[in-house]
Design a protein around this motif. Structure first.
Motif, PDB file in Angstrom:
ATOM      1  N   GLN A 166      24.477  17.353 103.383  1.00  0.00           N
ATOM      2  CA  GLN A 166      24.000  16.286 104.399  1.00  0.00           C
ATOM      3  C   GLN A 166      23.747  15.394 104.448  1.00  0.00           C
ATOM      4  O   GLN A 166      22.835  14.430 105.170  1.00  0.00           O
ATOM      5  CB  GLN A 166      23.604  17.288 104.915  1.00  0.00           C
ATOM      6  N   GLY A 167      23.100  14.786 102.522  1.00  0.00           N
ATOM      7  CA  GLY A 167      21.351  13.301 103.288  1.00  0.00           C
ATOM      8  C   GLY A 167      20.404  14.077 103.265  1.00  0.00           C
ATOM      9  O   GLY A 167      19.338  13.192 103.752  1.00  0.00           O
ATOM     10  N   ALA A 168      20.013  15.051 103.252  1.00  0.00           N
ATOM     11  CA  ALA A 168      19.105  15.612 103.194  1.00  0.00           C
ATOM     12  C   ALA A 168      18.276  14.867 102.482  1.00  0.00           C
ATOM     13  O   ALA A 168      16.669  14.896 102.586  1.00  0.00           O
ATOM     14  CB  ALA A 168      18.075  17.521 103.405  1.00  0.00           C
ATOM     15  N   TYR A 169      18.503  15.194 101.270  1.00  0.00           N
ATOM     16  CA  TYR A 169      17.797  14.173  99.811  1.00  0.00           C
ATOM     17  C   TYR A 169      18.949  14.860  99.312  1.00  0.00           C
ATOM     18  O   TYR A 169      19.677  14.753  99.287  1.00  0.00           O
ATOM     19  CB  TYR A 169      16.650  15.456  99.534  1.00  0.00           C
ATOM     20  N   ARG A 170      18.252  13.891  97.688  1.00  0.00           N
ATOM     21  CA  ARG A 170      19.358  13.847  96.615  1.00  0.00           C
ATOM     22  C   ARG A 170      18.264  14.540  95.428  1.00  0.00           C
ATOM     23  O   ARG A 170      17.854  15.377  95.957  1.00  0.00           O
ATOM     24  CB  ARG A 170      19.246  12.156  96.334  1.00  0.00           C
ATOM     25  N   ILE A 171      19.354  15.652  94.942  1.00  0.00           N
ATOM     26  CA  ILE A 171      19.344  16.661  93.247  1.00  0.00           C
ATOM     27  C   ILE A 171      19.324  15.561  92.506  1.00  0.00           C
ATOM     28  O   ILE A 171      19.743  15.317  91.973  1.00  0.00           O
ATOM     29  CB  ILE A 171      19.684  17.367  93.664  1.00  0.00           C
ATOM     30  N   GLU A 172      17.687  15.746  91.808  1.00  0.00           N
ATOM     31  CA  GLU A 172      17.644  15.057  90.367  1.00  0.00           C
ATOM     32  C   GLU A 172      16.860  16.537  89.419  1.00  0.00           C
ATOM     33  O   GLU A 172      16.156  16.762  89.334  1.00  0.00           O
ATOM     34  CB  GLU A 172      16.528  14.553  90.463  1.00  0.00           C
ATOM     35  N   TYR A 173      18.765  16.911  89.092  1.00  0.00           N
ATOM     36  CA  TYR A 173      18.740  18.057  88.034  1.00  0.00           C
ATOM     37  C   TYR A 173      18.243  17.472  86.668  1.00  0.00           C
ATOM     38  O   TYR A 173      17.995  16.772  85.379  1.00  0.00           O
ATOM     39  CB  TYR A 173      19.768  18.997  87.522  1.00  0.00           C
ATOM     40  N   ARG A 174      17.049  18.182  85.906  1.00  0.00           N
ATOM     41  CA  ARG A 174      15.582  17.932  84.709  1.00  0.00           C
ATOM     42  C   ARG A 174      16.288  19.356  84.169  1.00  0.00           C
ATOM     43  O   ARG A 174      15.608  20.197  84.208  1.00  0.00           O
ATOM     44  CB  ARG A 174      14.780  17.865  85.138  1.00  0.00           C
ATOM     45  N   LEU A 175      17.180  18.945  82.693  1.00  0.00           N
ATOM     46  CA  LEU A 175      17.439  19.676  82.050  1.00  0.00           C
ATOM     47  C   LEU A 175      16.317  20.544  81.005  1.00  0.00           C
ATOM     48  O   LEU A 175      15.693  19.408  80.235  1.00  0.00           O
ATOM     49  CB  LEU A 175      19.138  19.359  81.311  1.00  0.00           C
ATOM     50  N   ALA A 176      15.839  21.632  80.158  1.00  0.00           N
ATOM     51  CA  ALA A 176      15.025  21.435  79.278  1.00  0.00           C
ATOM     52  C   ALA A 176      15.472  22.590  78.749  1.00  0.00           C
ATOM     53  O   ALA A 176      17.072  23.000  78.994  1.00  0.00           O
ATOM     54  CB  ALA A 176      14.087  22.848  80.415  1.00  0.00           C
ATOM     55  N   THR A 177      14.572  22.702  77.092  1.00  0.00           N
ATOM     56  CA  THR A 177      15.456  23.442  76.165  1.00  0.00           C
ATOM     57  C   THR A 177      13.954  24.165  75.763  1.00  0.00           C
ATOM     58  O   THR A 177      14.577  24.638  74.420  1.00  0.00           O
ATOM     59  CB  THR A 177      16.009  22.534  75.233  1.00  0.00           C
ATOM     60  N   VAL A 178      13.673  24.695  76.263  1.00  0.00           N
ATOM     61  CA  VAL A 178      12.330  25.415  76.043  1.00  0.00           C
ATOM     62  C   VAL A 178      12.523  26.852  75.808  1.00  0.00           C
ATOM     63  O   VAL A 178      11.932  27.343  74.752  1.00  0.00           O
ATOM     64  CB  VAL A 178      11.160  25.608  77.064  1.00  0.00           C
ATOM     65  N   GLU A 179      13.827  27.495  75.450  1.00  0.00           N
ATOM     66  CA  GLU A 179      13.989  29.092  75.667  1.00  0.00           C
ATOM     67  C   GLU A 179      14.232  28.816  74.049  1.00  0.00           C
ATOM     68  O   GLU A 179      14.104  30.119  73.687  1.00  0.00           O
ATOM     69  CB  GLU A 179      15.374  29.262  76.569  1.00  0.00           C
ATOM     70  N   ASP A 180      14.946  27.460  73.634  1.00  0.00           N
ATOM     71  CA  ASP A 180      14.494  27.377  72.144  1.00  0.00           C
ATOM     72  C   ASP A 180      13.395  27.354  71.750  1.00  0.00           C
ATOM     73  O   ASP A 180      13.677  28.834  70.700  1.00  0.00           O
ATOM     74  CB  ASP A 180      15.965  26.373  71.487  1.00  0.00           C
TER      75      ASP A 180
END
Length: 267
Positions: free
Chosen positions: A121-135
């Motif tokens: 809807q244009g309320a915001y854009r999403i920036e997905y930041r991926l992590a690997t800390v569970e390893d």
């Protein structure tokens, strides 16, 4: 969400307590692993024996010699975040997730669709930041290899990326492929990709099996570690201000509550 009444379900309470305990144990293990990683690095340099003492060393070897390629639809100073939504949106919702993170799976199941509908809807854009800390917290390479596969999905387009991310996280709630470090298996990751229409192409399959995006995964992991939020997963913020997605019992907030927060109480 389940309704809370005067006679709460003991099984639901037990699940909450188990989730909180797992999250707390994971945070503790991540802190311990980071301490030992620093100590280990000092020992290696001092010893000068050629022996390698490093957590995740096998994955480092696999990344060595591979060219750095960056997926399409990535943003950030080093292009370590995956973009979903309109690039020129006035606001940015940052979502930090690890493929092996149980609370991340709960939030995706409860709020993922709402998050993306607001982006559409244009309320915001999403920036997905991926992590690997569970390893680091649990051992293994499942997070890193899953992020490699997610990089391959991002290169196919943001829609395929978010659908694949949802499929990867969905299994964290109890399917057999999440036992142990099963996400380290290319067969598992490709099997999950089969649930996303059009994702299983020869190029995608090759990237998953040959770890094509692994040098980028290393940059993604380093960017997350530098941010200093390893113990707070999932982490969601709007223009830098934290958004609550889990209550004190580790249960996702309602979609209405999420919308209220990101719209500043205007609904």
């Amino acid at each position: 969400m389940d309704h809370v009444d005067g006679n709460p379900d003991p099984n639901r309470r037990t699940a909450r307590e188990r989730l909180k305990a797992e999250s707390e144990r994971g945070a503790g293990r991540r802190r311990a692993r980071r301490w030992f990683s620093v100590v280990g690095a000092v020992v290696v340099v001092a010893a000068v024996t050629g022996a390698v003492f490093a957590l995740g060393g096998a994955t480092e070897d696999e990344a060595e010699g591979k060219p750095l390629v960056v997926p399409a639809d990535t943003v950030g100073e080093q292009r370590t975040s995956v973009l979903y939504g309109k690039a020129d949106a006035r606001h940015t919702l940052s979502v930090v997730v690890d493929p092996r993170c149980a609370p991340c799976a709960l939030v995706e199941a409860a709020l993922g669709r709402t998050m993306r509908e607001l982006a559409d809807q244009g309320a915001y854009r999403i920036e997905y930041r991926l992590a690997t800390v569970e390893d680091d917290a649990r051992g293994g390479q499942g997070s890193q290899r899953a992020v490699n596969a997610l990089g391959a999905a991002a290169n196919e387009g943001p829609e395929k990326f978010v659908r694949y991310l949802g499929a990867v996280l969905a299994g964290r709630s109890g399917r057999e492929e999440w036992d142990g470090d099963a996400l380290a298996s290319a067969d598992t990751l490709l099997g999950i990709a089969g649930r996303v229409d059009g994702l299983r192409t020869p190029a995608f399959d090759k990237a998953v099996r040959e770890l094509t995006w692994l040098p980028w995964v290393k940059k993604v992991a380093a960017a997350h570690n530098q941010a200093g939020d390893e113990d707070a997963l999932p982490a969601v913020s709007l223009d830098g201000a934290a958004v609550t997605v889990l209550d004190d019992d580790g249960v996702p907030v309602s979609s209405g509550e999420f919308v209220r927060q990101v719209r500043g109480g205007r609904g």
